[in-house]
Design a protein around this motif. Structure first.
Motif, short mmCIF file in Angstrom:
data_model
loop_
_atom_site.label_atom_id
_atom_site.label_comp_id
_atom_site.label_asym_id
_atom_site.label_seq_id
_atom_site.Cartn_x
_atom_site.Cartn_y
_atom_site.Cartn_z
N ARG A 54 0.82 -1.22 0.00
CA ARG A 54 0.00 0.00 0.00
C ARG A 54 0.85 1.26 0.00
NH1 ARG A 54 -3.93 -1.91 5.01
NH2 ARG A 54 -4.61 -3.89 4.08
N ILE A 55 2.12 1.12 0.39
CA ILE A 55 3.01 2.28 0.47
C ILE A 55 3.99 2.23 -0.71
CG2 ILE A 55 4.69 3.51 1.88
CD1 ILE A 55 3.58 2.06 4.31
N PRO A 56 4.02 3.26 -1.56
CA PRO A 56 5.03 3.27 -2.63
C PRO A 56 6.43 3.11 -2.04
CG PRO A 56 3.43 5.03 -2.96
CD PRO A 56 3.15 4.43 -1.61
N TYR A 57 7.26 2.35 -2.74
CA TYR A 57 8.56 2.02 -2.16
C TYR A 57 9.42 3.26 -1.93
CZ TYR A 57 11.95 2.65 -5.98
OH TYR A 57 12.80 3.19 -6.93
N THR A 58 9.23 4.32 -2.73
CA THR A 58 10.00 5.55 -2.52
C THR A 58 9.68 6.17 -1.16
OG1 THR A 58 8.28 6.66 -3.80
CG2 THR A 58 10.29 6.09 -4.96
N LEU A 59 8.40 6.17 -0.79
CA LEU A 59 8.01 6.72 0.50
C LEU A 59 8.44 5.79 1.64
CD1 LEU A 59 4.46 8.10 -0.30
CD2 LEU A 59 6.65 9.27 -0.36
N LEU A 60 8.44 4.50 1.38
CA LEU A 60 8.93 3.54 2.38
C LEU A 60 10.39 3.81 2.70
CD1 LEU A 60 8.00 1.10 4.04
CD2 LEU A 60 8.78 -0.36 2.17
N LEU A 61 11.16 4.16 1.67
CA LEU A 61 12.57 4.49 1.87
C LEU A 61 12.72 5.73 2.74
CD1 LEU A 61 13.81 3.81 -1.76
CD2 LEU A 61 14.67 2.65 0.27
N VAL A 62 11.87 6.74 2.51
CA VAL A 62 11.92 7.95 3.34
C VAL A 62 11.62 7.61 4.79
CG1 VAL A 62 10.87 10.20 3.75
CG2 VAL A 62 11.30 9.46 1.42
N ILE A 63 10.61 6.77 5.02
CA ILE A 63 10.24 6.40 6.38
C ILE A 63 11.37 5.66 7.08
CG2 ILE A 63 8.65 4.97 7.74
CD1 ILE A 63 6.53 5.56 5.58
N VAL A 64 12.01 4.73 6.39
CA VAL A 64 13.15 4.01 6.98
C VAL A 64 14.29 4.99 7.26
CG1 VAL A 64 14.92 2.27 6.54
CG2 VAL A 64 12.54 1.81 5.93
N GLY A 65 14.53 5.92 6.34
CA GLY A 65 15.56 6.93 6.57
C GLY A 65 15.27 7.77 7.80
N LEU A 66 13.99 8.11 8.00
CA LEU A 66 13.59 8.86 9.19
C LEU A 66 13.87 8.05 10.45
CD1 LEU A 66 10.20 10.47 8.11
CD2 LEU A 66 12.29 11.68 8.71
N GLY A 67 13.60 6.75 10.39
CA GLY A 67 13.89 5.90 11.54
C GLY A 67 15.36 5.90 11.89
N LEU A 68 16.21 5.84 10.86
CA LEU A 68 17.65 5.88 11.11
C LEU A 68 18.07 7.23 11.68
CD1 LEU A 68 18.91 4.12 7.84
CD2 LEU A 68 18.82 3.15 10.14
N ALA A 69 17.46 8.31 11.16
CA ALA A 69 17.79 9.65 11.66
C ALA A 69 17.34 9.81 13.11
CB ALA A 69 17.14 10.71 10.79
N PHE A 70 16.21 9.20 13.46
CA PHE A 70 15.68 9.33 14.82
C PHE A 70 16.64 8.74 15.85
CE2 PHE A 70 13.02 7.90 18.39
CZ PHE A 70 12.42 9.11 18.73
N VAL A 71 17.30 7.62 15.49
CA VAL A 71 18.28 7.00 16.40
C VAL A 71 19.69 7.52 16.11
CG1 VAL A 71 16.88 4.96 16.77
CG2 VAL A 71 18.51 4.99 14.88
N ASP A 72 19.74 8.59 15.30
CA ASP A 72 21.00 9.29 15.00
C ASP A 72 22.02 8.40 14.29
OD1 ASP A 72 22.41 11.64 14.88
OD2 ASP A 72 23.49 11.27 16.75
N ILE A 73 21.55 7.60 13.34
CA ILE A 73 22.44 6.83 12.47
C ILE A 73 22.51 7.53 11.12
CG2 ILE A 73 22.82 4.64 11.28
CD1 ILE A 73 21.44 3.24 13.57
N ARG A 74 23.63 8.14 10.81
CA ARG A 74 23.79 8.87 9.56
C ARG A 74 24.59 8.01 8.59
NH1 ARG A 74 19.89 12.62 10.33
NH2 ARG A 74 19.99 13.32 12.51
N LEU A 75 23.94 7.60 7.51
CA LEU A 75 24.61 6.73 6.55
C LEU A 75 25.70 7.46 5.79
CD1 LEU A 75 21.47 4.88 5.16
CD2 LEU A 75 23.15 4.01 6.78
N VAL A 76 25.45 8.71 5.44
CA VAL A 76 26.41 9.49 4.67
C VAL A 76 26.01 10.95 4.78
CG1 VAL A 76 25.15 9.40 2.48
CG2 VAL A 76 27.64 9.64 2.46
N GLU A 77 26.95 11.85 4.64
CA GLU A 77 26.66 13.28 4.64
C GLU A 77 26.20 13.69 3.26
OE1 GLU A 77 25.99 16.91 6.28
OE2 GLU A 77 26.67 15.11 7.34
#
Length: 537
Positions: A54-77
């Protein structure tokens, strides 16, 4: 002269790349592989967890990225130069390559209205709102408006394709997104110069800058596009032609920026020409399929990285400190988008015969998603500007809101307005036809090899019985489907007409390539079906 922000970004990125030592290169490579692994893993989640469809995969990626940002995991600058010079060209080129000129020409007037007028209305409206309601200095407010004036083609194109939106609605939205992206960069460059005190804006200087930037972009993009189109007439080497399209996407962007033009407009022009002209006169049908598949892969690849990084770059502390500015920005963004879509749509409907219905205008209004371009422009603001953090927070907050709220609600909106059409039904029908064709070929093969030695006759009989039974069931399903959905018949006819037109065009292209024709002939079938109102819309 206005500050050319994108050129400075490219030069800065290039100089930084030269100074990298082997250790830094290894670290960057590891970061890239980590981002890629996470993004591709997220893209496969809907195949494992069914309700995620039900969720377009592009938006799913944004949500996962937000989860990583919330726990302060920065994949790259995430740097603006990375988005503008590395990620943006292939995404723009792929969208333009697949945009049919015949469709674009039909709605060219409203697309231009939205692309140019919409940018002006958004910049002015957001700036006035922030200045009056949030006490933001006018130069800063204008920069925020410029950053958010473009409906990002990366976001919109991916979203509408996944939803299976109506072809005309998709063309208008994608066309506007592709063109107003260039307009937004022009506006941002001009307003940046004013914010830094480098120049004063006058109507004459704005018009001159606009004509120069857009003109150079169109000129370079068209020259490269037509040049490659005629070069590829001389040979049929799929890998070489595929590589030429990739080089052209990056080459025209960098060349146009170096010469003071719009790299975005140049890439769009090249993609449109190669997709609609070059692929017809200079590529065999097999090569076109290979090149199209390559760009489909590259678009998925880059989209997977970009959307994950958008979410991962969010700084919640900064957003919390600027909630007031973000709220005003989002409100004014929606208001100005409504004024632009409904107001310019009303004007367009009065001037041309082909109208944009109010339902489609509503989707265009709500589908005005912002994304990577807005973020890249905000990040490119000089650190010497005192209110840089407020600009970045406002833009990030607005982008995040549009991606999550609008992105997740646009499908229910389109379903409520009955604008998704028969796309799901068509997909089921095509799948049934494809399975029927495949099994028919299998049955034909069994007839051809029935006399092969050392195979028991019962194996042939049993295999034939299973396949024939399934073919009968499929034929019953297809017949029932056509009776229950009469509109499918018109669509089937349109698909057949498209195939016949493609065969005619391919034949002319082959004759030009072999030297029997000096130039490709215009399509007889296209004109005939168009006159009979039977050409697929």
């Amino acid at each position: 002269m206005f500050l050319d922000a994108t050129t400075l970004l490219i030069q800065q990125t290039s100089s930084e790349a030269v100074q990298l030592n082997p250790h830094e290169i290894a670290v960057n490579l590891k970061q890239f592989l980590l981002v890629l692994a996470v993004s591709l893993g997220v893209a496969t989640l809907p195949q494992i967890i069914s309700w995620l469809h039900r969720i377009p995969y592009t938006l799913l990626l944004v949500i996962v990225g937000l989860g990583l940002a919330f726990v302060d995991i920065r994949l790259v600058e995430l740097s603006p130069g990375l988005i503008l010079s590395i990620f943006l060209p292939p995404l723009l080129f792929e969208a333009a390559w697949n945009l049919q000129w015949s469709d674009l020409k039909r709605d060219f007037f409203p697309i231009c209205l939205y692309a140019i007028g919409g940018v002006v209305i958004t910049v002015a409206g957001v700036a006035i709102g922030l200045n009056q309601l949030a006490n933001v200095a006018l130069p800063i407010a204008l920069l925020i408006g410029a950053c958010l004036s473009a409906t990002d083609p990366v976001s919109v194109t991916a979203l509408f394709r996944e939803l299976g939106a109506d072809k005309r609605l998709r063309t208008v939205m994608e066309g506007e997104s592709l063109f107003n992206d260039g307009m937004a960069v022009v506006a941002f460059s001009a307003l940046s110069a004013m914010a830094y005190g480098a120049s004063e804006l006058t109507p004459q200087s704005i018009l001159l800058e606009f004509v120069q930037v857009v003109g150079i972009g169109i000129g370079i993009g068209s020259t490269i596009g037509f040049g490659i189109s005629y070069i590829t007439q001389r040979f049929d080497l799929p890998l070489v032609e595929q590589s030429l399209t990739l080089v052209s996407a990056y080459g025209v962007y960098l060349l146009a920026e170096d010469l003071g033009g719009s790299g975005v407009i140049a890439v769009v022009a090249t993609g449109l020409i190669l997709g609609n002209f070059g692929s017809q006169i200079g590529m065999s049908p097999r090569t076109r399929v290979i090149v199209t598949a390559f760009w489909e892969f590259l678009s998925f690849f880059v989209n997977s990285i970009v959307f994950l990084l958008i979410g991962d770059q969010i700084h919640f502390t900064s957003l919390g400190k600027n909630l007031g500015i973000i709220a005003v920005t989002v409100g004014m963004m929606f208001l100005t988008r409504a004024i632009a879509i409904y107001g310019l749509g009303w004007f367009s409907n009065r001037l041309i015969k082909i109208r944009i219905p109010i339902k489609e205008q509503t989707v265009l209004w709500w589908g005005g998603v912002r994304g990577s371009v807005s973020i890249a422009l905000a990040l490119s603001v000089s650190r010497s500007l005192g209110d840089r953090d407020a600009i970045i927070a406002a833009v990030f907050g607005a982008v995040l809101f549009t991606l999550l709220v609008q992105g997740l609600s646009i499908q229910p909106l389109m379903m409520a307005l009955k604008l998704l059409g028969s796309q799901p039904l068509r997909q089921k029908y095509v799948e049934a036809i494809a399975r029927h064709m495949a099994l028919s070929r299998v049955l034909q093969h069994l007839d051809e090899v029935e006399l092969r030695p050392n195979i028991e006759p019962e194996i042939y009989r049993d295999s034939k019985a299973v396949i024939q039974e399934e073919l009968q069931l499929l034929q019953t399903e297809i017949s029932r489907f056509e009776v229950e959905n009469p509109a499918i018949r018109d669509w089937i006819t349109q698909q057949l007409h498209s195939e016949l037109i493609a065969i005619e065009a391919d034949t002319y292209a082959d004759l030009v390539r072999t030297g029997l024709l000096n130039q490709e002939l215009s399509s007889f079938l296209y004109k005939r079906f168009q006159d009979e109102n039977k050409f697929p819309e």
